[in-house]
Design an enzyme around this catalytic site. Structure first.
Site, PDB file in Angstrom:
ATOM      1  N   PHE A 124      40.191  53.378  43.195  1.00 58.18           N
ATOM      2  CA  PHE A 124      39.440  52.350  43.917  1.00 58.18           C
ATOM      3  C   PHE A 124      38.427  53.041  44.839  1.00 58.18           C
ATOM      4  O   PHE A 124      38.752  54.048  45.470  1.00 58.18           O
ATOM      5  CB  PHE A 124      40.426  51.495  44.730  1.00 58.18           C
ATOM      6  CG  PHE A 124      39.817  50.261  45.318  1.00 58.18           C
ATOM      7  CD1 PHE A 124      39.597  49.136  44.549  1.00 58.18           C
ATOM      8  CD2 PHE A 124      39.460  50.238  46.659  1.00 58.18           C
ATOM      9  CE1 PHE A 124      39.026  47.994  45.104  1.00 58.18           C
ATOM     10  CE2 PHE A 124      38.886  49.101  47.218  1.00 58.18           C
ATOM     11  CZ  PHE A 124      38.670  47.975  46.442  1.00 58.18           C
ATOM     12  N   ASP A 201      48.455  54.581  47.207  1.00 60.07           N
ATOM     13  CA  ASP A 201      47.857  53.284  47.500  1.00 60.07           C
ATOM     14  C   ASP A 201      48.650  52.242  46.701  1.00 60.07           C
ATOM     15  O   ASP A 201      48.691  52.296  45.468  1.00 60.07           O
ATOM     16  CB  ASP A 201      46.380  53.292  47.093  1.00 60.07           C
ATOM     17  CG  ASP A 201      45.647  52.027  47.527  1.00 60.07           C
ATOM     18  OD1 ASP A 201      46.295  50.962  47.615  1.00 60.07           O
ATOM     19  OD2 ASP A 201      44.424  52.109  47.764  1.00 60.07           O
ATOM     20  N   TYR A 226      47.123  41.018  51.276  1.00 58.91           N
ATOM     21  CA  TYR A 226      46.455  39.756  50.897  1.00 58.91           C
ATOM     22  C   TYR A 226      46.364  39.559  49.390  1.00 58.91           C
ATOM     23  O   TYR A 226      45.793  38.596  48.934  1.00 58.91           O
ATOM     24  CB  TYR A 226      45.051  39.679  51.519  1.00 58.91           C
ATOM     25  CG  TYR A 226      44.151  40.858  51.239  1.00 58.91           C
ATOM     26  CD1 TYR A 226      43.496  40.981  50.026  1.00 58.91           C
ATOM     27  CD2 TYR A 226      43.957  41.845  52.201  1.00 58.91           C
ATOM     28  CE1 TYR A 226      42.676  42.063  49.763  1.00 58.91           C
ATOM     29  CE2 TYR A 226      43.138  42.916  51.949  1.00 58.91           C
ATOM     30  CZ  TYR A 226      42.492  43.037  50.734  1.00 58.91           C
ATOM     31  OH  TYR A 226      41.687  44.103  50.487  1.00 58.91           O
ATOM     32  N   LYS A 227      46.924  40.497  48.606  1.00 64.60           N
ATOM     33  CA  LYS A 227      46.895  40.359  47.158  1.00 64.60           C
ATOM     34  C   LYS A 227      48.177  39.634  46.728  1.00 64.60           C
ATOM     35  O   LYS A 227      48.338  38.468  47.025  1.00 64.60           O
ATOM     36  CB  LYS A 227      46.690  41.734  46.535  1.00 64.60           C
ATOM     37  CG  LYS A 227      45.282  42.257  46.892  1.00 64.60           C
ATOM     38  CD  LYS A 227      44.983  43.661  46.465  1.00 64.60           C
ATOM     39  CE  LYS A 227      43.508  43.950  46.780  1.00 64.60           C
ATOM     40  NZ  LYS A 227      43.158  45.360  46.641  1.00 64.60           N
ATOM     41  N   ARG A 375      39.368  40.974  34.591  1.00 61.88           N
ATOM     42  CA  ARG A 375      40.755  41.190  35.026  1.00 61.88           C
ATOM     43  C   ARG A 375      41.487  39.866  35.083  1.00 61.88           C
ATOM     44  O   ARG A 375      41.031  38.925  35.727  1.00 61.88           O
ATOM     45  CB  ARG A 375      40.795  41.821  36.420  1.00 61.88           C
ATOM     46  CG  ARG A 375      40.673  43.311  36.436  1.00 61.88           C
ATOM     47  CD  ARG A 375      41.130  43.913  37.756  1.00 61.88           C
ATOM     48  NE  ARG A 375      40.676  43.167  38.931  1.00 61.88           N
ATOM     49  CZ  ARG A 375      40.821  43.592  40.168  1.00 61.88           C
ATOM     50  NH1 ARG A 375      41.417  44.749  40.408  1.00 61.88           N
ATOM     51  NH2 ARG A 375      40.390  42.884  41.189  1.00 61.88           N
TER      52      ARG A 375
HETATM   53  C1  LIG Z   1      42.053  45.920  47.267  1.00 62.44           C
HETATM   54  C2  LIG Z   1      42.201  47.377  47.408  1.00 62.44           C
HETATM   55  C3  LIG Z   1      41.860  48.016  48.603  1.00 62.44           C
HETATM   56  C4  LIG Z   1      41.194  47.235  49.699  1.00 62.44           C
HETATM   57  O1  LIG Z   1      41.195  47.868  50.915  1.00 62.44           O
HETATM   58  P1  LIG Z   1      40.686  47.069  52.201  1.00 62.44           P
HETATM   59  O2  LIG Z   1      40.666  48.028  53.275  1.00 62.44           O
HETATM   60  O3  LIG Z   1      41.610  45.901  52.378  1.00 62.44           O
HETATM   61  O4  LIG Z   1      39.315  46.536  51.857  1.00 62.44           O
HETATM   62  C5  LIG Z   1      42.147  49.363  48.715  1.00 62.44           C
HETATM   63  N1  LIG Z   1      42.695  50.049  47.680  1.00 62.44           N
HETATM   64  C6  LIG Z   1      42.988  49.454  46.507  1.00 62.44           C
HETATM   65  C7  LIG Z   1      43.597  50.248  45.401  1.00 62.44           C
HETATM   66  C8  LIG Z   1      42.740  48.111  46.339  1.00 62.44           C
HETATM   67  O5  LIG Z   1      43.011  47.525  45.173  1.00 62.44           O
END
Ligand SMILES: *Cc1c(COP(=O)(O)O)cnc(C)c1O
Length: 402
Positions: A124, A201, A226-227, A375
């Site tokens: 990401f 992560d 939030y996911k 997705r």
């Molecule tokens: C959604 C996501 C993020 C988002 O990070 P934020 O700091 O909340 O914007 C980080 N890493 C991964 C792998 C994600 O899927």
């Protein structure tokens, strides 16, 4: 697998949970629970009650009545429920980006003399960017690995790059693009044999695939709430640090909340001995309220039941694609082997961006990922098999209309 969804829905023990989410008018199929989970209907009332009865009535006294401990009380609950983490190792704070930064920066400082950070070039973006920033700041080198786009990082790829120079290996447990689920235990063991730390992560894992951070020997982890955890847009993130590592972890945002005895207002920064040393500023109490509601729901459902349904939902997506969409050139950009798969399936098709726009106009919400990915992220608690079928039927209509 039977392509008729009705039998799957009838046999689904989690089916009743779907009615406990706020209605989404006009939405035929919500297939993006991996980007933003839906709100449980109870969340709105919980927020209103908090504003009225706690913030409104308790005022500043609330800090002494539990608010101050929210990052760790909720962290312990999340740890026990979804992370396989014993108490005193998880906090909720900041954003995933900021927590990853704090942990990665603390990790490289805990491995003095080592000069490399292993990074997946398909990880990401935020992870890659912040690691690049740390490397520049600390005079370190990024050691890139490039993974198969339709799969992800393997233990042997890590074995090939780690060594006496490696300070940190930073990886996603479930890849945001392909949904590949890495072997956390094996990869962690390989990195440890080389004397390196590993940062995971968990944004696409938590609340979707069972985790055993303590059991797998994990060092450090962070992820989004939030996911699959339905914490609401921009909800604070979580960080995990293994208990015995804590004394050696000095994160760079030295705020008062991470200090020992913060209300002493004393000179000099002296970090808390425990996991609160990962904190920096005032706990985001209001922002964490929706998570308290959704964790109750997740506890009721059970993470293993959630995973069992997730496996079946993603299997169903793949079966529908093979049967109905493959003739239009749609392929699967995710692992077909459930053992390597997280909670979403990415379809590859030319014109994916326009197709996603067309789906959204018809009330079907997946997401588009560069360059050709659609997705499909069916969150187990809020998605039915019929919804998946209806959503992919709209994609089929668009494809057959050319
Ligand atoms: C959604 C996501 C993020 C988002 O990070 P934020 O700091 O909340 O914007 C980080 N890493 C991964 C792998 C994600 O899927």
């Amino acid at each position: 697998m039977d392509l008729d969804p009705s039998g799957h829905d009838a046999a689904d023990p989690l089916a009743p949970f779907r009615d406990r989410f706020s209605p989404a008018p006009g939405v035929v199929a919500y297939l993006d629970g991996n980007s933003l989970g839906r709100p449980p209907a109870a969340t709105a009332e919980r927020i209103a009650a908090f504003v009225r009865d706690e913030w409104g009535a308790r005022l500043i006294r609330g800090w002494d009545e539990g608010w101050w401990e929210t990052p760790t009380t909720l962290g312990d609950r999340l740890g026990a429920l979804a992370l396989g983490a014993g108490p005193g190792q998880v906090v909720l704070a900041d954003s995933t980006t900021v927590l990853l930064y704090k942990l990665a920066r603390a990790a490289v400082a805990a491995r003095p003399g080592r000069t490399e950070i292993v990074v997946d070039t398909r990880d990401f973006p935020t992870d890659r960017y912040l690691l690049g920033g740390i490397a520049a700041e600390r005079g370190l080198t990024l050691r890139p690995i490039t993974t198969d786009p339709a799969a992800g990082v393997t233990p042997s790829q890590i074995a090939d790059v780690v060594g006496p120079s490696t300070a940190l290996v930073s990886l996603s447990h479930v890849a945001y693009w392909s949904g590949w689920r890495a072997d956390m235990e094996q990869i962690t063991g390989i990195a440890h044999d080389a004397g390196a730390l590993v940062l995971w992560d968990l944004s696409h894992s938590v609340g979707s695939v069972p985790l055993e951070l303590d059991g797998w020997g994990a060092d450090l982890a962070a992820g989004c709430s939030y996911k699959y955890l339905n914490g609401g847009p921009g909800a604070p993130a979580f960080a995990y640090a293994r208990r015995d590592l804590l004394p050696s972890l000095n994160q760079p945002v030295q705020g008062w909340t991470g200090r020992r005895d913060p209300f002493a207002m004393a000179p000099g920064y002296d970090p808390e001995p425990g996991v609160r040393r990962l904190l920096s500023g005032t706990p985001p109490v209001l922002g964490l309220l929706p998570l308290t509601v959704s964790l109750e729901m997740l506890a009721e459902a059970g993470v293993d039941a959630v995973r069992a349904k997730s496996e079946k939902l993603t299997e169903y997506v793949i079966a529908l694609v093979d049967a109905r969409l493959a003739p239009f050139g749609v392929t699967i950009g995710s692992p077909r082997d459930v053992a390597h798969r997280g909670g979403h399936v990415t379809l590859r098709v030319p014109g994916a961006r326009e197709l996603v726009t067309g789906m959204q106009e018809r009330g079907v919400i997946p997401d588009f990922r560069e360059p050709d990915g659609i997705r499909i992220g069916p969150a187990p608690l809020s998605t039915s098999f019929t919804e998946v079928r209806d959503g992919l039927a709209v994609l089929e209509e668009l494809l057959s209309a050319g």
